[in-house]
Design a protein around this motif. Structure first.
Motif, short mmCIF file in Angstrom:
data_model
loop_
_atom_site.label_atom_id
_atom_site.label_comp_id
_atom_site.label_asym_id
_atom_site.label_seq_id
_atom_site.Cartn_x
_atom_site.Cartn_y
_atom_site.Cartn_z
N SER A 162 -1.39 4.93 -31.36
CA SER A 162 -2.43 5.34 -32.30
C SER A 162 -3.47 4.26 -32.56
O SER A 162 -4.60 4.57 -32.95
N ILE A 163 -3.09 3.00 -32.35
CA ILE A 163 -4.02 1.92 -32.70
C ILE A 163 -4.32 1.02 -31.51
O ILE A 163 -5.45 0.94 -31.03
N LEU A 164 -3.29 0.33 -31.01
CA LEU A 164 -3.52 -0.70 -29.98
C LEU A 164 -4.19 -0.14 -28.73
O LEU A 164 -5.21 -0.66 -28.27
N GLU A 165 -3.59 0.88 -28.14
CA GLU A 165 -4.09 1.39 -26.86
C GLU A 165 -5.47 2.03 -26.98
O GLU A 165 -6.35 1.76 -26.15
N PRO A 166 -5.72 2.89 -28.00
CA PRO A 166 -7.08 3.44 -28.14
C PRO A 166 -8.14 2.37 -28.38
O PRO A 166 -9.23 2.43 -27.81
N VAL A 167 -7.80 1.36 -29.22
CA VAL A 167 -8.77 0.31 -29.52
C VAL A 167 -9.06 -0.53 -28.27
O VAL A 167 -10.22 -0.81 -27.95
N MET A 168 -8.02 -0.91 -27.56
CA MET A 168 -8.21 -1.77 -26.39
C MET A 168 -8.96 -1.07 -25.26
O MET A 168 -9.69 -1.69 -24.50
N SER A 169 -8.78 0.22 -25.15
CA SER A 169 -9.46 0.95 -24.07
C SER A 169 -10.86 1.39 -24.44
O SER A 169 -11.68 1.64 -23.56
N GLY A 170 -11.15 1.46 -25.74
CA GLY A 170 -12.45 2.01 -26.15
C GLY A 170 -13.42 1.03 -26.78
O GLY A 170 -14.60 1.36 -26.96
N MET A 171 -12.97 -0.18 -27.10
CA MET A 171 -13.85 -1.13 -27.78
C MET A 171 -14.91 -1.67 -26.82
O MET A 171 -14.58 -2.26 -25.79
N PRO A 172 -16.19 -1.49 -27.14
CA PRO A 172 -17.25 -2.02 -26.26
C PRO A 172 -17.32 -3.55 -26.32
O PRO A 172 -17.05 -4.15 -27.36
N GLY A 173 -17.68 -4.17 -25.21
CA GLY A 173 -17.86 -5.62 -25.16
C GLY A 173 -16.58 -6.42 -25.13
O GLY A 173 -16.61 -7.66 -25.20
N ILE A 174 -15.42 -5.74 -24.99
CA ILE A 174 -14.15 -6.45 -25.04
C ILE A 174 -13.98 -7.44 -23.88
O ILE A 174 -13.30 -8.45 -24.00
N GLU A 175 -14.62 -7.14 -22.75
CA GLU A 175 -14.49 -8.01 -21.58
C GLU A 175 -15.13 -9.37 -21.81
O GLU A 175 -14.85 -10.32 -21.05
N HIS A 176 -15.96 -9.51 -22.81
CA HIS A 176 -16.64 -10.78 -23.08
C HIS A 176 -15.88 -11.64 -24.09
O HIS A 176 -16.33 -12.73 -24.41
N ILE A 177 -14.77 -11.15 -24.60
CA ILE A 177 -13.96 -11.91 -25.56
C ILE A 177 -12.64 -12.25 -24.88
O ILE A 177 -11.78 -11.38 -24.70
N PRO A 178 -12.45 -13.51 -24.46
CA PRO A 178 -11.29 -13.88 -23.63
C PRO A 178 -9.95 -13.41 -24.17
O PRO A 178 -9.13 -12.85 -23.43
N LEU A 179 -9.69 -13.64 -25.47
CA LEU A 179 -8.38 -13.29 -26.03
C LEU A 179 -8.14 -11.78 -25.97
O LEU A 179 -7.07 -11.32 -25.59
N LEU A 180 -9.17 -11.00 -26.34
CA LEU A 180 -9.02 -9.54 -26.31
C LEU A 180 -8.95 -9.01 -24.88
O LEU A 180 -8.27 -8.02 -24.60
N ARG A 181 -9.68 -9.68 -23.97
CA ARG A 181 -9.62 -9.28 -22.56
C ARG A 181 -8.19 -9.44 -22.02
O ARG A 181 -7.68 -8.59 -21.29
N LYS A 182 -7.55 -10.54 -22.40
CA LYS A 182 -6.17 -10.78 -21.97
C LYS A 182 -5.22 -9.76 -22.58
O LYS A 182 -4.29 -9.28 -21.93
N LEU A 183 -5.45 -9.42 -23.87
CA LEU A 183 -4.60 -8.44 -24.53
C LEU A 183 -4.74 -7.07 -23.87
O LEU A 183 -3.75 -6.37 -23.67
N LYS A 184 -5.97 -6.72 -23.51
CA LYS A 184 -6.20 -5.44 -22.83
C LYS A 184 -5.47 -5.40 -21.49
O LYS A 184 -4.83 -4.40 -21.14
N SER A 185 -5.55 -6.49 -20.74
CA SER A 185 -4.87 -6.57 -19.44
C SER A 185 -3.36 -6.49 -19.63
O SER A 185 -2.65 -5.81 -18.86
N TYR A 186 -2.84 -7.17 -20.65
CA TYR A 186 -1.41 -7.16 -20.93
C TYR A 186 -0.93 -5.74 -21.23
O TYR A 186 0.07 -5.27 -20.65
N ILE A 187 -1.65 -5.02 -22.08
CA ILE A 187 -1.25 -3.66 -22.44
C ILE A 187 -1.32 -2.75 -21.23
O ILE A 187 -0.42 -1.92 -21.00
N ALA A 188 -2.37 -2.90 -20.42
CA ALA A 188 -2.51 -2.06 -19.23
C ALA A 188 -1.33 -2.25 -18.27
O ALA A 188 -0.79 -1.29 -17.73
N GLN A 189 -0.93 -3.52 -18.06
CA GLN A 189 0.19 -3.79 -17.15
C GLN A 189 1.52 -3.37 -17.76
O GLN A 189 2.40 -2.86 -17.06
N ALA A 190 1.67 -3.58 -19.07
CA ALA A 190 2.93 -3.22 -19.73
C ALA A 190 3.19 -1.72 -19.69
O ALA A 190 4.34 -1.28 -19.74
#
Length: 614
Positions: free
Chosen positions: A381-409
């Protein structure tokens, strides 16, 4: 150095049976050993040879048996019979008593075949860890088997036809995994498997499964003492020749074997190490630390780029299937050095990581598996929708890593292991030609991984990963690498850490003792911390890695050999020329190490094809 082959079926005369069998042998070895044995009948033939291990044939009525290996039995009578006569005679006795269940009482590293002309059956099997291999085929109501594909396709009833699926699987795994083979209609046994030919059909079965413990008490002191005793027993079983030496990379496994060998020797043990004049690849410092610690007689060799150029054609010719592990080069150079020093038998440390939990991906996957502990409501309800839909996330290193982690997990095991596979970094249609893709199932590699990952009763992801690596990392890759390169160099090789008692002992360790938190090989290192040098226990894993990608940029003869190979590969219709061009450009633009891996794999495919074409 060693091998076996045979066939059964049809109605031939004994002269023709000998001719067929001899042709199979000739396709497998250029060197006729004094140990060569063969038996022929009106519709069958078998042969075996080995310079170090036991190799024997036995005939008893209409029963013909062939075996190669370093075998021992869980039965005193059979052990005595093997010593008094031959291992094949012991197999005949066991088979007459128990039928195909005799394999349960047979231990060590081996390949065995039994032809029962009276019943019209043939049975082949390999050892529990896949140290030996057997390929087989069943054309025209015949059964053909050998320890290499070369022997099988040399039979007159076989055609040498490359299987496109095996090419695809090779590029995925960097070797051709069992049960497939490079040739159509030729199969390979899996570790601990047998195949029965009867009524024109082949049925395969596993005669052994490794039982893992998913939990249990530590009992650390008792387990430590048991391991030390098991290492001594394994060494005694492995040292079957006085002229023995050990590979020494300076890592945990090779240092352990070198140390146990040194302790058991009345003179300094001979150890053999390889170095590279390339930053980030040379581990000679650690090999020297181990050698000094145990007082071994150290032999060293530094591999050069010219060695790589000289060795590539030798490797391509030596393997019966395409093989893309670049560390075959230093392995061959090390074994060749040992041969030049009069060594006949080498001890290798392969297997320790796959039974005691030493590969980095075991810890990495624990991190990904931890994601499932996050409450499902929070994840979905929170983590996956936010990580996949937040614009500009690729420009924030920490959030980019979190998005990659969730995608692989979110990718289940074992598929997650191959996230960075070259064949997953681009779509199949970008890599392969349309004609080639039409002939293959590009999902087969994942299907093979899933089948092996689920082939254990364990529910622990660590144990399942270990079981997976016993097959794909060890039997399909590392053991093929060391076996074939030692054979090419003219020395035999044994694997003390793959002694069945050690493997069973390690499987019964709770997963928390293998990978404790994120600490790899926790029990093994703790149990041997007073035995091994401290530097060995704390060093990062590397092994015999080859700086091919780096050297290809700077050494023109190597670059020319590589480019010529890729140019020739273009014309085979497997790979799109645009993909090869992009790969070369990416290698040139500063990613030499990463893209050098796939370039090596493709080059060795072309080299193998050139050396094995009709």
């Amino acid at each position: 150095m060693k091998g076996m082959c045979g066939w059964f079926g049809g109605k031939e005369d004994c002269m023709l049976a000998k001719e067929i069998t001899d042709a199979m042998v000739d396709a497998m070895t250029d060197e006729k050993s004094d140990s060569m044995q063969a038996l022929y009948g009106s519709c069958e033939g078998i042969a075996a040879w080995s310079k170090i291990d036991q190799a024997s044939c036995h005939e008893e009525g209409l029963l013909k048996i062939v075996i190669v290996g370093n075998v021992y039995w869980g039965n005193d009578e059979l052990n005595e019979l093997a010593q008094e006569k031959t291992s094949a005679a012991a197999v005949a006795k066991a088979y007459s008593r128990s039928g195909k269940t005799f394999l349960e009482d047979m231990h060590g590293a081996f390949c065995v075949a039994i032809i029962n002309a009276q019943e019209g059956t043939a049975l082949v099997a390999i050892d529990r860890l896949g140290i030996y291999s057997i390929c087989y085929a069943a054309p025209c109501n015949h059964f053909i088997f050998a320890t290499s594909t070369n022997g099988v396709v040399a039979h007159p009833n076989m055609e040498r036809v490359i299987d496109p699926q095996s090419i695809f699987n090779y590029l995925f795994f960097h070797s051709v995994p069992s049960p497939g083979s490079i040739y159509k209609n030729v199969r390979k046994l899996l570790p601990g498997q047998s195949a029965l030919f009867q009524n024109g059909k082949v049925e395969t079965n596993f005669y052994w499964h490794l039982q893992y413990a998913d939990s249990g008490q530590s009992h650390f002191i008792q387990r430590k003492e048991s391991l030390q005793k098991l290492l001594q027993t394994a060494l005694r079983r492995s040292v079957t020749d006085e002229q023995v030496g050990a590979f020494l990379s300076g890592g945990t496994d090779s240092s352990t074997i070198a140390g146990v060998l040194a302790q058991s020797s009345t003179k300094p043990a001979d150890t053999f190490s390889i170095g590279f004049a390339a930053e980030g690849y040379d581990e000679m410092e650690f090999a020297r630390i181990t050698s000094k610690h145990f007082g071994t007689h150290a032999h060293e060799y530094y591999v050069t780029a010219q060695d790589v150029v000289d060795t590539i054609p030798l490797i391509a010719k030596a393997y019966d299937e395409p093989f893309g592990n670049a560390s075959a080069v230093p392995t061959y150079c090390c074994a060749k050095l040992a041969k030049e020093q009069g060594i006949r038998l080498m001890l290798a440390g392969d297997g320790g990581d796959e039974i005691f939990g030493g590969n980095a991906r075991y810890a990495k996957q624990k991190i990904f598996e931890a994601y499932s502990l996050v409450p499902a409501m929070l994840r979905r309800s929170i983590l996956e929708p936010v990580m996949s839909g937040m614009p500009g996330i690729e420009h924030i290193p920490l959030l980019r890593k979190l998005k990659s982690y969730i995608a692989q997990a979110q990718i289940p095991l074992p598929d997650r292991l191959e996230t960075y596979n070259f064949l997953h970094r681009a779509s199949p249609s970008e890599i392969f030609t349309a004609d080639f893709l039409a002939q293959v199932n590009h999902q087969e590699p994942n299907e093979l991984l899933r089948a092996e990952y689920g082939r254990t009763d364990s529910t622990s992801s660590i144990n399942r990963l270990l079981n997976l690596d016993l097959k794909f990392t060890l039997a399909d890759n590392d053991l093929r690498k060391v076996n074939r390169m030692c054979e090419l160099a003219g020395v035999a090789v044994h694997y003390p850490l793959l002694d069945e008692d050690i493997v069973t002992f390690a499987a019964q360790l709770p997963p928390s003792l293998k990978v404790k938190g994120l600490k790899l090989r926790y029990f093994f290192k703790e149990a041997l911390k007073d035995f091994l040098p401290q530097e060995t226990l704390t060093k990062s894993k590397q092994g015999f890695g080859l700086p091919f990608g780096v050297w290809m940029q700077t050494y023109l003869p190597l670059q020319k050999l590589t480019y010529d190979s890729l140019k020739s590969l273009r014309g085979r219709g497997y790979i799109k020329p645009e993909y090869l061009d992009a790969l070369i450009e990416q290698h040139r633009s500063g990613h030499a190490v990463y893209y050098g891996v796939m370039i090596w794999v493709l080059m060795m495919l072309e080299q193998w094809l050139q050396h094995h074409e009709n």
